[in-house]
Design a protein around this motif. Structure first.
Motif, PDB file in Angstrom:
ATOM      1  N   ARG A 133       4.466   5.571  -5.724  1.00 39.56           N
ATOM      2  CA  ARG A 133       4.378   5.693  -6.845  1.00 39.56           C
ATOM      3  C   ARG A 133       3.313   6.752  -7.101  1.00 39.56           C
ATOM      4  O   ARG A 133       3.412   7.657  -8.347  1.00 39.56           O
ATOM      5  N   ALA A 134       2.487   6.962  -6.753  1.00 45.43           N
ATOM      6  CA  ALA A 134       1.185   7.794  -7.103  1.00 45.43           C
ATOM      7  C   ALA A 134       1.758   9.153  -6.674  1.00 45.43           C
ATOM      8  O   ALA A 134       1.641  10.147  -7.461  1.00 45.43           O
ATOM      9  N   MET A 172      -6.341  11.437  -2.909  1.00 46.56           N
ATOM     10  CA  MET A 172      -6.590  10.109  -2.692  1.00 46.56           C
ATOM     11  C   MET A 172      -6.344   9.993  -1.159  1.00 46.56           C
ATOM     12  O   MET A 172      -6.668   8.728  -0.548  1.00 46.56           O
ATOM     13  N   GLY A 173      -6.021  10.992  -0.622  1.00 47.95           N
ATOM     14  CA  GLY A 173      -5.698  10.740   0.899  1.00 47.95           C
ATOM     15  C   GLY A 173      -4.267  10.504   1.421  1.00 47.95           C
ATOM     16  O   GLY A 173      -4.069  10.108   2.698  1.00 47.95           O
ATOM     17  N   ILE A 174      -3.556  10.609   0.432  1.00 51.38           N
ATOM     18  CA  ILE A 174      -2.058  10.262   0.683  1.00 51.38           C
ATOM     19  C   ILE A 174      -1.352  11.388   1.317  1.00 51.38           C
ATOM     20  O   ILE A 174      -1.391  12.502   0.691  1.00 51.38           O
ATOM     21  N   ASN A 175      -0.736  11.304   2.414  1.00 52.29           N
ATOM     22  CA  ASN A 175      -0.022  12.332   3.157  1.00 52.29           C
ATOM     23  C   ASN A 175       1.271  12.511   2.474  1.00 52.29           C
ATOM     24  O   ASN A 175       2.371  11.612   2.624  1.00 52.29           O
ATOM     25  N   ALA A 228      -2.337  12.678  -5.817  1.00 48.91           N
ATOM     26  CA  ALA A 228      -1.979  11.502  -4.611  1.00 48.91           C
ATOM     27  C   ALA A 228      -2.718  12.055  -3.360  1.00 48.91           C
ATOM     28  O   ALA A 228      -3.462  11.514  -2.605  1.00 48.91           O
ATOM     29  N   ARG A 230       0.693  -1.211  -0.013  1.00 51.01           N
ATOM     30  CA  ARG A 230      -0.002  -0.065  -0.071  1.00 51.01           C
ATOM     31  C   ARG A 230       0.858   1.427  -0.055  1.00 51.01           C
ATOM     32  O   ARG A 230       0.714   2.069  -0.658  1.00 51.01           O
ATOM     33  N   MET A 231       1.917   1.301   0.960  1.00 51.49           N
ATOM     34  CA  MET A 231       2.626   2.496   0.699  1.00 51.49           C
ATOM     35  C   MET A 231       3.509   2.695  -0.553  1.00 51.49           C
ATOM     36  O   MET A 231       3.661   3.522  -0.945  1.00 51.49           O
ATOM     37  N   HIS A 252      -5.162  15.616   2.368  1.00 49.83           N
ATOM     38  CA  HIS A 252      -5.674  14.224   2.513  1.00 49.83           C
ATOM     39  C   HIS A 252      -6.537  14.123   3.697  1.00 49.83           C
ATOM     40  O   HIS A 252      -7.385  12.985   3.974  1.00 49.83           O
ATOM     41  N   ARG A 281       2.603   1.639  -3.332  1.00 49.58           N
ATOM     42  CA  ARG A 281       1.456   2.259  -4.112  1.00 49.58           C
ATOM     43  C   ARG A 281       1.304   3.899  -4.044  1.00 49.58           C
ATOM     44  O   ARG A 281       1.447   4.475  -5.010  1.00 49.58           O
ATOM     45  N   ALA A 282       1.477   4.223  -2.737  1.00 49.18           N
ATOM     46  CA  ALA A 282       1.424   5.689  -2.364  1.00 49.18           C
ATOM     47  C   ALA A 282       2.470   6.240  -2.885  1.00 49.18           C
ATOM     48  O   ALA A 282       2.348   7.629  -3.390  1.00 49.18           O
ATOM     49  N   ARG A 341       4.426  12.059   4.804  1.00 51.86           N
ATOM     50  CA  ARG A 341       4.821  10.866   5.051  1.00 51.86           C
ATOM     51  C   ARG A 341       5.574   9.950   4.079  1.00 51.86           C
ATOM     52  O   ARG A 341       6.480   9.141   4.359  1.00 51.86           O
ATOM     53  N   MET A 354      -0.576   3.059 -13.864  1.00 53.74           N
ATOM     54  CA  MET A 354      -0.786   1.864 -13.018  1.00 53.74           C
ATOM     55  C   MET A 354      -1.981   1.108 -13.604  1.00 53.74           C
ATOM     56  O   MET A 354      -2.834   1.749 -14.499  1.00 53.74           O
ATOM     57  N   ARG A 364       9.338   2.813 -10.518  1.00 57.87           N
ATOM     58  CA  ARG A 364       8.561   1.851 -11.107  1.00 57.87           C
ATOM     59  C   ARG A 364       9.529   0.503 -11.248  1.00 57.87           C
ATOM     60  O   ARG A 364      10.944   0.472 -11.198  1.00 57.87           O
TER      61      ARG A 364
END
Ligand code: ATP
Ligand code: MG
Lengths: 305, 238
Positions: free
Chosen positions: A180-181, A192-195, A189, A174-175, B74, A177-178, A198, B94, A304
């Motif tokens: 890469r996003a 999507m809610g990604i901080n 990103a 999951r992290m 976020h 993916r975050a 972090r 992706m 990637r």
């Protein structure tokens, strides 16, 4: 023929070191578009951190037992590098997150010089090269007339294993993916809610751990370290990252191996020998960039596989 | 009861350029509300400010009665507002599945995520059939479906869609609008920005016209549709 094979072995060993360091350049660039010029010094400080741990922390009685000292030193190097990188990120880069690109770049150069001078000033005896403990099996594996130092083999195996784990982490977790996003589209990103903080901290931490491990294994292989190893290998690693396509994980490691091989082969066979082996690295870099400005694996697959 | 979303006297600037000036509107729970207006009127800027990508220079944004305009993007997503941005902005390198997983990034109920992913695939079968293909390889209409699906994956209370019909054929546009209706019937509140003012107002409970950065007209969607000024300015009638 033997000479060529022998140079290939040395090239792969150097390539492993360079590749491990290059991962940090490429990942950080992928996320924040910063060439973290201090990254070479993070590698260097990791090696010194492990040396300090060996000298002052590991009890006398076990210093000769490599399977105890090696893991302790690797952990020490990784932790020292990581903590240092996170402090630098927090104090030097984070305040410049929204500044023009040149500002963090210059800051990175400044941090790099400061780290090197700090070690020179405060690490006892660091004004000259220091002997590094032989915390692994001594000797070589003989493949016919070609010798493969066991410490070098360790470096290559560790590079390949860590790179594979990193790829799996970035592609499957999951992290990952975050990360890469964030590399592909930082604003979306966030939607999507990604901080982003972090993700950035995690990226610096992973890059620094890899550099710290590289620093320790490099010291063990070469049996001594100096404050200059950061700059030298940092330049190689940066070049490897650009050659492989900055932002690409696979590109960084393959770029590292290419540079290791070019340097040793050129040092052996091309005019000028080891005096000019540096030059050939940049000749190869320029030749690649002329035909593929994005590097071997660049752009189409940033941070990637 | 206070509205789900309330925007009060919102102003937003890009440097010295004020793109949104004194915009006010509200969205009641369960409604579809559209913002319409000419190119450059400030619709996208308004949505980006609500979702926390931009900071207002003046005004308040209240979500369920609480001010959110100082929160990070976020955090706003986590509090229940999803934003499908203008131009789709998928993660093109992706897969469909990874895009949907990113939409569900803040959730940790694996079974629920799985179920919602199936729901997206039922709504848009083409996405299910090609879930392991890279998003960048899909057609414009298919990408728009994925963008909406991705925004649904966080299970938002409020779903903001910025020009979901942009670049789509009339048939695809109809599919998207049907989907909006369906989402509303399932309890999602929707804030819609559309160039296609006719279709948008026809399905909206309320509409607001933004002109040169300010809200100039408001009313139930069907009333606005009947308004001479709206017809003249946005529906190409004189
Ligand atoms: N990043 C930016 N920097 C400077 N000005 C901007 C920026 N983005 C938008 N603007 C300006 O702000 C104003 C409002 O733009 P916005 O994108 O919000 O309009 P819009 O209503 O969404 O238009 P459209 O229907 O064309 O999408 C425009 O004048 C635009 O030129
Ligand atoms: Mg817009």
């Amino acid at each position: 023929m033997t000479t060529l094979l022998q140079q290939l072995v040395y090239g792969l060993i150097l390539g492993g070191t360079v590749g491990l360091i290059a991962l940090g350049y490429t990942m950080v660039y992928g996320i924040v578009q910063l060439i973290n010029f201090a990254h070479g010094e993070i590698f260097m400080v990791g090696a010194f951190g492990a040396l300090a741990t060996f000298t002052w922390v590991i009890p006398e009685g076990v210093k000769g037992t490599w399977y105890i000292t090696l893991p302790l030193m690797v952990i020490a190097g990784a932790v020292v590098s990581m903590v240092l990188a996170l402090i630098i990120e927090r104090l030097a880069y984070k305040p410049l997150r929204n500044a023009p690109r040149l500002a963090p770049l210059i800051t990175a150069l400044g941090v790099s010089v400061a780290l090197k001078e700090a070690v020179r000033l405060w690490y006892p005896g660091a004004t000259a090269p220091l002997p590094f403990p032989k915390a692994f099996l001594a000797g070589n594996i003989d493949i016919g007339p070609v010798v493969f130092p066991k410490t070098g083999l360790l470096l290559i195996v560790v590079t390949i294993v860590l790179t594979t784990l990193l790829q799996i982490y970035i592609n499957k977790s999951r992290m990952g993916r975050a990360m890469r996003a964030t590399a592909q589209d930082p604003d979306v990103a966030r939607l999507m809610g990604i901080n982003p903080d972090r993700t950035i901290v995690l990226t610096f931490a992973i890059g620094a751990v890899l550099a710290g491990v590289a620093g320790v294994l490099y010291g063990i292989h070469l049996t001594n370290i100096s404050i200059d190893i950061g700059f030298q290998n940092g330049i190689f690693a940066f070049t490897a990252a650009v050659l492989g396509g900055i932002g690409s994980i696979r590109g960084a490691v393959i770029g590292g191996f290419i540079i290791g091989l070019v340097k040793t082969i050129a040092g052996q066979y091309l005019p000028g020998g080891t005096q000019y082996d540096y030059v050939w690295i940049f000749v190869v870099l320029i030749a690649v960039l002329v035909f593929r400005p994005q590097g071997l694996f660049g752009e189409t697959e940033r941070v990637r596989a | 009861m206070s509205p789900l979303l309330e925007v009060r006297n919102l102003s937003v600037a890009y440097g010295a350029i004020e793109a949104v000036r004194d915009v006010s509107f509200s969205v009641e729970e369960g409604q579809v509300v559209s913002l319409i207006g000419a190119n450059g009127a400030g619709k996208t800027t308004t949505l980006r400010t609500i979702s926390g990508l931009l900071r207002p220079t003046r005004g308040d944004i209240l979500f369920r009665g609480e001010p959110i305009h100082r929160k990070a993007a976020h955090e706003i997503l986590a509090s229940g507002i999803a934003h499908s941005p203008e131009g789709r902005r998928l993660f093109g390198r992706m897969t469909v599945e990874e895009n949907l997983q990113l939409g569900a990034y803040v959730r940790d109920d694996a079974a629920g995520i799985e179920a919602d992913m199936r729901r997206v695939y039922e709504l848009f079968p083409v996405l299910g059939e090609r879930r392991h293909n890279k998003a960048g390889l899909f057609s414009g209409g298919e990408q728009q479906m994925l963008a909406i699906g991705r925004a649904m994956m966080s299970k938002p209370k409020l779903l903001m869609l910025d020009e979901p019909s942009m670049g789509l054929s009339p048939i695809m546009t109809q599919r998207i609008f049907d989907t909006i209706k369906e989402l509303q019937s399932q309890g999602t509140t929707i804030l819609l920005v559309e160039q296609n003012a006719l279709a948008a107002l026809a399905l909206s409970d309320r509409g607001y016209v933004i002109d040169l950065g300010s809200t100039t007209l408001e009313g139930p969607g069907t009333d606005l549709l009947a308004d001479q000024r709206v017809r003249a300015a946005y529906l190409g009638e004189g």
